[in-house]
Write a protein that holds these residues in place. Structure first.
Motif, PDB file in Angstrom:
ATOM      1  N   ASN A  20      -8.811  -4.579  -2.530  1.00  9.06           N
ATOM      2  CA  ASN A  20     -10.263  -4.416  -2.495  1.00  9.06           C
ATOM      3  C   ASN A  20     -10.853  -4.504  -1.095  1.00  9.06           C
ATOM      4  OD1 ASN A  20     -10.204  -4.227  -5.290  1.00  9.06           O
ATOM      5  ND2 ASN A  20     -10.533  -6.418  -5.570  1.00  9.06           N
ATOM      6  N   LYS A  21     -10.171  -5.141  -0.176  1.00  9.90           N
ATOM      7  CA  LYS A  21     -10.666  -5.304   1.182  1.00  9.90           C
ATOM      8  C   LYS A  21     -10.170  -4.208   2.127  1.00  9.90           C
ATOM      9  CE  LYS A  21     -11.442 -10.226   0.927  1.00  9.90           C
ATOM     10  NZ  LYS A  21     -12.879 -10.198   1.092  1.00  9.90           N
ATOM     11  N   PRO A  27       4.865  -5.064   6.639  1.00 10.52           N
ATOM     12  CA  PRO A  27       5.778  -6.016   5.993  1.00 10.52           C
ATOM     13  C   PRO A  27       5.301  -7.468   6.114  1.00 10.52           C
ATOM     14  CG  PRO A  27       7.044  -4.390   7.196  1.00 10.52           C
ATOM     15  CD  PRO A  27       5.590  -4.156   7.548  1.00 10.52           C
ATOM     16  N   GLU A  28       4.486  -7.762   7.125  1.00  9.24           N
ATOM     17  CA  GLU A  28       4.012  -9.129   7.347  1.00  9.24           C
ATOM     18  C   GLU A  28       2.728  -9.450   6.589  1.00  9.24           C
ATOM     19  OE1 GLU A  28       4.822  -7.032  10.015  1.00  9.24           O
ATOM     20  OE2 GLU A  28       6.845  -7.858  10.050  1.00  9.24           O
ATOM     21  N   THR A  29       2.111  -8.468   5.920  1.00  7.87           N
ATOM     22  CA  THR A  29       0.876  -8.705   5.175  1.00  7.87           C
ATOM     23  C   THR A  29       1.142  -9.716   4.065  1.00  7.87           C
ATOM     24  OG1 THR A  29       0.113  -6.449   5.604  1.00  7.87           O
ATOM     25  CG2 THR A  29      -0.950  -7.613   3.798  1.00  7.87           C
ATOM     26  N   ASP A  34      -3.893 -12.571   3.692  1.00  5.73           N
ATOM     27  CA  ASP A  34      -4.473 -11.301   4.141  1.00  5.73           C
ATOM     28  C   ASP A  34      -5.234 -10.573   3.036  1.00  5.73           C
ATOM     29  OD1 ASP A  34      -3.419 -11.610   6.748  1.00  5.73           O
ATOM     30  OD2 ASP A  34      -1.497 -10.798   6.090  1.00  5.73           O
ATOM     31  N   LEU A  35      -4.610 -10.462   1.871  1.00  2.00           N
ATOM     32  CA  LEU A  35      -5.235  -9.724   0.765  1.00  2.00           C
ATOM     33  C   LEU A  35      -6.210 -10.588  -0.042  1.00  2.00           C
ATOM     34  CD1 LEU A  35      -2.094  -7.736  -0.400  1.00  2.00           C
ATOM     35  CD2 LEU A  35      -4.068  -6.826   0.829  1.00  2.00           C
ATOM     36  N   GLU A  36      -6.081 -11.917   0.125  1.00  6.91           N
ATOM     37  CA  GLU A  36      -6.960 -12.886  -0.538  1.00  6.91           C
ATOM     38  C   GLU A  36      -6.943 -12.749  -2.057  1.00  6.91           C
ATOM     39  OE1 GLU A  36     -10.862 -12.855   1.236  1.00  6.91           O
ATOM     40  OE2 GLU A  36     -10.041 -12.943   3.255  1.00  6.91           O
ATOM     41  N   TRP A  37      -5.731 -12.619  -2.610  1.00  6.14           N
ATOM     42  CA  TRP A  37      -5.579 -12.479  -4.061  1.00  6.14           C
ATOM     43  C   TRP A  37      -5.630 -13.827  -4.744  1.00  6.14           C
ATOM     44  CZ3 TRP A  37      -0.977  -8.570  -4.743  1.00  6.14           C
ATOM     45  CH2 TRP A  37      -1.408  -7.305  -4.353  1.00  6.14           C
ATOM     46  N   ASP A  38      -6.254 -13.861  -5.916  1.00 11.34           N
ATOM     47  CA  ASP A  38      -6.209 -15.054  -6.748  1.00 11.34           C
ATOM     48  C   ASP A  38      -4.995 -14.944  -7.673  1.00 11.34           C
ATOM     49  OD1 ASP A  38      -6.908 -13.282  -8.822  1.00 11.34           O
ATOM     50  OD2 ASP A  38      -8.996 -13.942  -8.852  1.00 11.34           O
ATOM     51  N   ASP A  44      -1.146  -9.768 -12.385  1.00 10.23           N
ATOM     52  CA  ASP A  44      -1.302  -8.354 -12.728  1.00 10.23           C
ATOM     53  C   ASP A  44      -0.441  -7.474 -11.832  1.00 10.23           C
ATOM     54  OD1 ASP A  44      -3.107  -8.932 -14.748  1.00 10.23           O
ATOM     55  OD2 ASP A  44      -4.880  -8.441 -13.539  1.00 10.23           O
ATOM     56  N   PHE A  45      -0.416  -7.792 -10.538  1.00 10.57           N
ATOM     57  CA  PHE A  45       0.374  -7.013  -9.596  1.00 10.57           C
ATOM     58  C   PHE A  45       1.869  -7.176  -9.860  1.00 10.57           C
ATOM     59  CE2 PHE A  45       2.639  -6.836  -5.482  1.00 10.57           C
ATOM     60  CZ  PHE A  45       2.533  -5.466  -5.272  1.00 10.57           C
TER      61      PHE A  45
END
Length: 81
Positions: A20-21, A27-29, A34-38, A44-45
């Motif tokens: 979303n951002k 590869p380092e993400t 970085d993605l700020e996922w809950d 889900d992913f």
């Protein structure tokens, strides 16, 4: 057998709907930083990755996977078995 680059490309494609951002993926993400996922987004992913590659990623494995590169390596290892 897919190589790491192919796996990384597919994972990046799968991340798309969850990114979303609009974070540029490397590869380092990291998923949390970085993605700020809950936790719900992570689950889900993970389900999408498991379906795509026809693998099972255990909860213990998930705990050790923090970045896109680590996930690519884990998927490659699971596909070998």
């Amino acid at each position: 057998m897919a190589n790491r680059e192919d796996i990384m490309a597919k994972i990046s494609e799968l991340i798309g709907p969850f990114n979303n951002k609009g974070v540029a993926l490397t590869p380092e993400t990291t998923f949390q930083g970085d993605l700020e996922w809950d936790s719900l987004t992570v689950m889900d992913f993970v389900a999408a990755v498991e379906d795509e590659f026809d693998i099972i990623i255990t909860m213990n494995m998930q705990a050790d996977i923090e970045s896109v590169g680590q996930l690519s390596d884990a998927v490659a290892k699971l596909m070998e078995n």
